[in-house]
Design a protein around this motif. Sequence first.
Motif, PDB file in Angstrom:
ATOM      1  N   SER A  92      -7.018   3.670   4.788  1.00 41.54           N
ATOM      2  CA  SER A  92      -8.449   3.470   4.111  1.00 41.54           C
ATOM      3  C   SER A  92      -8.442   1.884   3.640  1.00 41.54           C
ATOM      4  O   SER A  92      -9.386   1.683   3.364  1.00 41.54           O
ATOM      5  N   GLY A  93      -7.306   1.459   3.047  1.00 36.88           N
ATOM      6  CA  GLY A  93      -7.342   0.349   2.550  1.00 36.88           C
ATOM      7  C   GLY A  93      -7.655  -0.879   3.794  1.00 36.88           C
ATOM      8  O   GLY A  93      -8.405  -1.843   3.338  1.00 36.88           O
TER       9      GLY A  93
ATOM     10  N   ALA B 189      -0.457   6.989   1.964  1.00 37.87           N
ATOM     11  CA  ALA B 189      -1.738   7.992   1.825  1.00 37.87           C
ATOM     12  C   ALA B 189      -2.963   6.839   2.004  1.00 37.87           C
ATOM     13  O   ALA B 189      -4.054   7.410   2.326  1.00 37.87           O
ATOM     14  N   THR B 190      -2.882   5.656   1.519  1.00 41.10           N
ATOM     15  CA  THR B 190      -3.987   4.750   1.323  1.00 41.10           C
ATOM     16  C   THR B 190      -4.080   3.347   2.566  1.00 41.10           C
ATOM     17  O   THR B 190      -4.774   2.796   2.343  1.00 41.10           O
TER      18      THR B 190
ATOM     19  N   GLY C 111      -0.509  12.256   3.213  1.00 46.27           N
ATOM     20  CA  GLY C 111      -0.920  10.976   3.915  1.00 46.27           C
ATOM     21  C   GLY C 111      -0.049  10.750   5.165  1.00 46.27           C
ATOM     22  O   GLY C 111      -0.276  10.047   6.179  1.00 46.27           O
TER      23      GLY C 111
ATOM     24  N   ALA D 153       0.807  -1.153  -0.137  1.00 44.77           N
ATOM     25  CA  ALA D 153      -0.013  -0.224  -0.138  1.00 44.77           C
ATOM     26  C   ALA D 153       0.821   1.252  -0.126  1.00 44.77           C
ATOM     27  O   ALA D 153       2.230   1.285  -0.208  1.00 44.77           O
ATOM     28  N   THR D 154       0.258   2.408   0.161  1.00 47.58           N
ATOM     29  CA  THR D 154       0.879   3.434   0.350  1.00 47.58           C
ATOM     30  C   THR D 154       0.807   4.102   1.517  1.00 47.58           C
ATOM     31  O   THR D 154      -0.410   3.698   2.216  1.00 47.58           O
TER      32      THR D 154
ATOM     33  N   GLN E 172      -9.148  -4.542   2.368  1.00 45.75           N
ATOM     34  CA  GLN E 172      -8.102  -4.991   1.469  1.00 45.75           C
ATOM     35  C   GLN E 172      -7.066  -6.022   2.098  1.00 45.75           C
ATOM     36  O   GLN E 172      -6.348  -6.759   1.355  1.00 45.75           O
TER      37      GLN E 172
END
Length: 268
Positions: free
Chosen positions: A87-88, A83-84, A150, A80-81, A93
């Motif tokens: 949210s992931g 920033a995500t 993020g 992932a990053t 996910q």
Amino acid sequence: MKWFSTAVLALALSVASLAAHAADDLIARIQSAGVLRVGMAPSPSDQSPNPATGVYEGYNVEMAEEVAKIMGVKLEIVDATWATLVSGLVAEQYDVVFANLFATPERALVVSFTQPYAFNGFMVMVAADSPLDSLDDLNSPDVTFVGMSGSVESIFPAELYPNAKISVLVGENVAAPTQDVLAGRATAHMIDPTTFTILKAQNPELASKVKLLNGEDNLLKPVGLSYAVRPSDLHMLNFLNVYIQDRINNGTYKALREKWFTKLGQAQ
């Protein structure tokens, strides 16, 4: 016999509730699937792809591997990053986040954090020839902080120095904010001691090109480093808390961090 019928009904409802809870338990689902999915974002020595193989490595990777082993399942790392990452997790996910997340109240509105496995805070880096000499000089519209999208490094400056500007970079290069400071595109960057140590190991000349307005004995926004789960996954949260405390108590975690810091320094 009405009381008996009522008692039997209550017992049946209780058993049904426990069965439903067990079926919905994240640990039970993971063990049934045989795979623990862990979300990670690159941060050298913590968790980062090996440049040669692309396979994630670091002390958080080893911690995740051990957790998977205890659960009797395989480990799957989901890239992932920053920033995500949160949210992931919310979007399912992956099952948990194993990364050096800063446990902030704002993030705790969305996810549940484990107890901290370590603590960190921030120093403020400016160019060596900058006229700024103290933290008191930073709350000015003439100052531009830089941080990655993020990351808390792009959020905390606005809280501490509301008159300063913020420049947000998109990407995963942890050295990018430092490069912006050195190139004059930004005035200052909030950086944690671990990242600063890593960047100095990668570029020994860095220490002479920048100056720090505060040291490790006066860190800004000291905060815990934690893993994260979804708020509903209380069994997993308790399991991870017990695991972390055990590794802190027996010294395993400290030895693991030192191992990866040493390895990173030797690789430079």
